[in-house]
Design a protein around this motif. Structure first.
Motif, short mmCIF file in Angstrom:
data_model
loop_
_atom_site.label_atom_id
_atom_site.label_comp_id
_atom_site.label_asym_id
_atom_site.label_seq_id
_atom_site.Cartn_x
_atom_site.Cartn_y
_atom_site.Cartn_z
N ILE A 1 19.67 -10.46 -6.97
CA ILE A 1 18.47 -10.40 -6.21
C ILE A 1 17.35 -11.22 -6.84
CG2 ILE A 1 16.68 -8.81 -5.30
CD1 ILE A 1 18.62 -7.14 -4.79
N ASP A 2 16.96 -12.36 -6.28
CA ASP A 2 15.54 -13.04 -6.78
C ASP A 2 14.52 -12.46 -6.92
OD1 ASP A 2 17.45 -15.38 -7.02
OD2 ASP A 2 17.33 -15.76 -4.91
N ILE A 3 14.25 -11.83 -5.70
CA ILE A 3 12.73 -11.38 -5.52
C ILE A 3 12.86 -9.71 -5.03
CG2 ILE A 3 10.52 -11.57 -4.42
CD1 ILE A 3 11.52 -14.70 -3.81
N SER A 4 11.92 -9.08 -5.75
CA SER A 4 11.73 -7.71 -5.17
C SER A 4 10.08 -7.49 -4.89
CB SER A 4 11.94 -6.63 -6.40
OG SER A 4 13.14 -6.69 -6.71
N VAL A 5 10.04 -7.22 -3.43
CA VAL A 5 8.64 -7.00 -3.13
C VAL A 5 8.28 -5.39 -3.28
CG1 VAL A 5 6.96 -7.35 -1.24
CG2 VAL A 5 8.83 -8.99 -1.63
N VAL A 6 7.22 -4.93 -3.97
CA VAL A 6 6.77 -3.67 -3.87
C VAL A 6 5.64 -3.52 -3.30
CG1 VAL A 6 6.24 -1.84 -5.39
CG2 VAL A 6 8.03 -3.47 -6.14
N VAL A 7 5.64 -2.55 -2.15
CA VAL A 7 4.79 -2.40 -1.30
C VAL A 7 4.11 -1.00 -1.56
CG1 VAL A 7 3.42 -2.65 1.00
CG2 VAL A 7 5.53 -4.08 0.22
N PRO A 8 2.96 -0.44 -1.70
CA PRO A 8 2.53 1.00 -1.71
C PRO A 8 1.98 1.08 -0.48
CG PRO A 8 0.94 -0.31 -3.09
CD PRO A 8 1.97 -1.18 -2.71
N VAL A 9 2.68 2.33 0.17
CA VAL A 9 2.01 2.72 1.68
C VAL A 9 1.67 4.02 1.69
CG1 VAL A 9 2.81 2.96 3.97
CG2 VAL A 9 3.96 1.22 2.54
N TYR A 10 0.47 4.16 1.93
CA TYR A 10 -0.48 5.44 2.37
C TYR A 10 -0.99 5.21 3.63
CZ TYR A 10 -3.36 9.40 1.61
OH TYR A 10 -4.06 10.73 1.69
N ASN A 11 -0.45 5.96 4.55
CA ASN A 11 -0.85 5.89 5.97
C ASN A 11 -1.32 4.52 6.43
OD1 ASN A 11 -0.89 8.78 5.76
ND2 ASN A 11 -2.89 9.31 5.32
N GLU A 12 -0.50 3.70 6.49
CA GLU A 12 -0.42 2.32 6.86
C GLU A 12 0.43 2.06 8.17
OE1 GLU A 12 -2.65 0.31 5.59
OE2 GLU A 12 -2.80 1.15 3.48
N ALA A 13 0.73 3.16 9.21
CA ALA A 13 1.58 2.92 10.14
C ALA A 13 1.29 1.93 11.03
CB ALA A 13 1.63 4.27 10.88
N PRO A 14 -0.05 1.67 11.57
CA PRO A 14 -0.43 0.58 12.44
C PRO A 14 0.11 -0.77 11.97
CG PRO A 14 -2.41 1.52 11.71
CD PRO A 14 -1.33 2.21 11.10
N ASN A 15 -0.02 -0.86 10.51
CA ASN A 15 0.34 -2.42 10.08
C ASN A 15 1.86 -2.71 9.50
OD1 ASN A 15 -2.48 -2.47 9.72
ND2 ASN A 15 -2.49 -1.38 7.83
N LEU A 16 2.75 -1.63 9.36
CA LEU A 16 4.05 -1.70 8.77
C LEU A 16 4.85 -2.86 9.71
CD1 LEU A 16 4.45 1.77 7.77
CD2 LEU A 16 4.14 -0.16 6.15
N ASP B 1 -0.20 -5.57 -1.04
CA ASP B 1 -0.77 -4.45 -0.28
C ASP B 1 -0.36 -4.30 1.23
OD1 ASP B 1 -2.27 -3.79 -2.37
OD2 ASP B 1 -4.16 -4.41 -1.55
N ALA B 2 -0.07 -3.13 1.53
CA ALA B 2 0.44 -2.95 2.99
C ALA B 2 -0.57 -3.07 4.22
CB ALA B 2 0.85 -1.47 3.29
N ASP B 3 -1.64 -3.54 4.01
CA ASP B 3 -2.75 -3.44 5.01
C ASP B 3 -2.79 -5.06 5.51
OD1 ASP B 3 -3.92 -4.56 2.85
OD2 ASP B 3 -5.67 -3.07 2.85
N LEU B 4 -2.19 -5.93 5.25
CA LEU B 4 -2.17 -7.40 5.38
C LEU B 4 -3.39 -7.93 5.01
CD1 LEU B 4 -0.56 -6.91 8.85
CD2 LEU B 4 0.53 -7.75 6.92
N GLN B 5 -4.13 -7.37 4.06
CA GLN B 5 -5.42 -8.14 3.46
C GLN B 5 -4.93 -9.21 2.96
OE1 GLN B 5 -7.96 -4.47 2.18
NE2 GLN B 5 -9.24 -6.11 3.23
#
Ligand code: UDP
Ligand code: MG
Length: 322
Positions: free
Chosen positions: A5-20, A96-100
């Motif tokens: 595997i070349d790349i691991s993307v780590v995303v912390p998610v806390y109540n981000e349902a609309p963005n996932l 980040d999970a919120d697409l900022q």
């Protein structure tokens, strides 16, 4: 298997349902174009809005996604570390999970990392957050730059890329009070900054209010440095010096000025002095207690986070990558 595997993307998610959904689509589209093998590690930090169910369903369809589910809401940094403990890639991207931070910007960081850096830090030149969100960040950036002797423009940017060994070293830490940017600086990494786009939050709301940010800033600074204790000592020392000279002044005036009403002058100055000293004493005690509290947490030696479940492809069905 690890090195595939070349790349691991780590995303912390806390109540981000609309963005996932958009987040997932855009990560996949970006990395597919790069033609690299990758995995996405979503860390569910105790979401209560259906984020976990969505991730679970998504994982069924795409085994490149792995979901680390924490037992409750531990906070963004513990969630990141939980993700780091599960990475397999040569490179690790934090997002980040919120697409900022647009997932498409990952490419810039990955390319920069491959020039031979240990860490590439995103820099939101045009940051789309409220003033109440930006101000505490600016204070923290300044303080950390000063304390760590490194000039970094935007440590709080949730878009970062690391070489795997940096992540492994950071994962090896056992203390509780952690602030990832300070940990990585402490390692002595070769670091580059890359300008990245920043947008308003796509959906949901920021998890940080002004008060919690100020609180967090103090936690971070007192976790990497004893400067606050030293500053209080300095202020105390300066105040005693002022008091000492005031005493001499009043004494001299009493001798020289025969009409001086000793009572009025003394009451005023003593009251003022009392308030100042009582205030400094209380602040000093408060700061000491913060450090003692920190020692208390560390000696308990509890884990930094609790993983309840890892949702991933079962070993029996491996090899069916789409
Ligand atoms: N986050 C988390 N646990 C928390 C708070 C935040 O996992 O307790 C995640 C959140 O879901 C997001 C990222 O950390 O993916 C950044 O949070 P947020 O966007 O609220 O912070 P801001 O953009 O205001 O700095
Ligand atoms: Mg955000």
């Amino acid at each position: 298997m690890d090195d595939k595997i070349d790349i691991s993307v780590v995303v912390p998610v806390y109540n981000e349902a609309p963005n996932l959904n958009a987040l997932y689509q855009r990560i996949v589209a970006t990395l597919d174009k790069l033609n690299r093998s990758f995995e996405i590690i979503a860390v569910d930090d105790g979401s209560t809005d259906g984020s976990l169910d969505f991730l679970r369903a998504l994982q069924q369809r795409d085994p490149r996604l792995r979901v680390v589910r924490l037992a409750r809401n531990f906070g963004q940094t513990p969630a990141l570390y939980a993700g780091f403990a599960h990475v397999r890639g040569r490179m690790v991207v934090q997002l980040d999970a919120d697409l900022q931070n647009p997932p498409e910007e990952m490419v810039k960081l990955i390319e920069k990392l491959e020039e031979g850096y240990d860490v590439v830090q995103g820099w939101r030149e045009d940051r789309r957050d409220t003033l109440a969100r930006r101000l505490p960040s600016r204070m923290l950036n300044r303080a950390i730059s000063l304390l760590m002797g490194a000039k970094i423009r935007d440590l709080g940017c949730g878009l970062k890329a690391f070489r795997r060994d940096v992540v492994e070293r950071m994962s090896g830490f056992t203390h509780h009070a952690r602030y990832l940017p300070a940990e990585m600086l402490w390692l002595g990494v070769r670091m580059a900054e890359v300008k990245v786009e920043h947008r308003e939050r796509a959906g949901g709301e920021s998890k940080y209010g002004l008060f919690s940010l100020l609180r967090l800033n103090f936690d971070i600074i007192s976790s990497i440095s004893t400067a606050p204790i030293k500053i209080i000592g300095l202020v105390g020392g300066l105040l005693s010096l002022v008091g000492f000279f005031m005493g001499i002044l009043i004494f001299v005036r009493r001798i020289i000025d025969v009409n001086y009403d000793p009572l009025a002058g003394s009451i005023a100055s003593v009251t003022a002095l009392f308030f100042i000293l009582a205030g400094v004493q209380m602040i000093a005690t408060g700061i000491m207690c913060e450090y003692i509290g920190r020692i208390f947490v560390e000696v308990q030696n509890k884990p930094y986070y609790i993983v309840k479940e890892v949702i991933e492809e079962s070993p029996t069905s491996s090899g069916n990558l789409p």
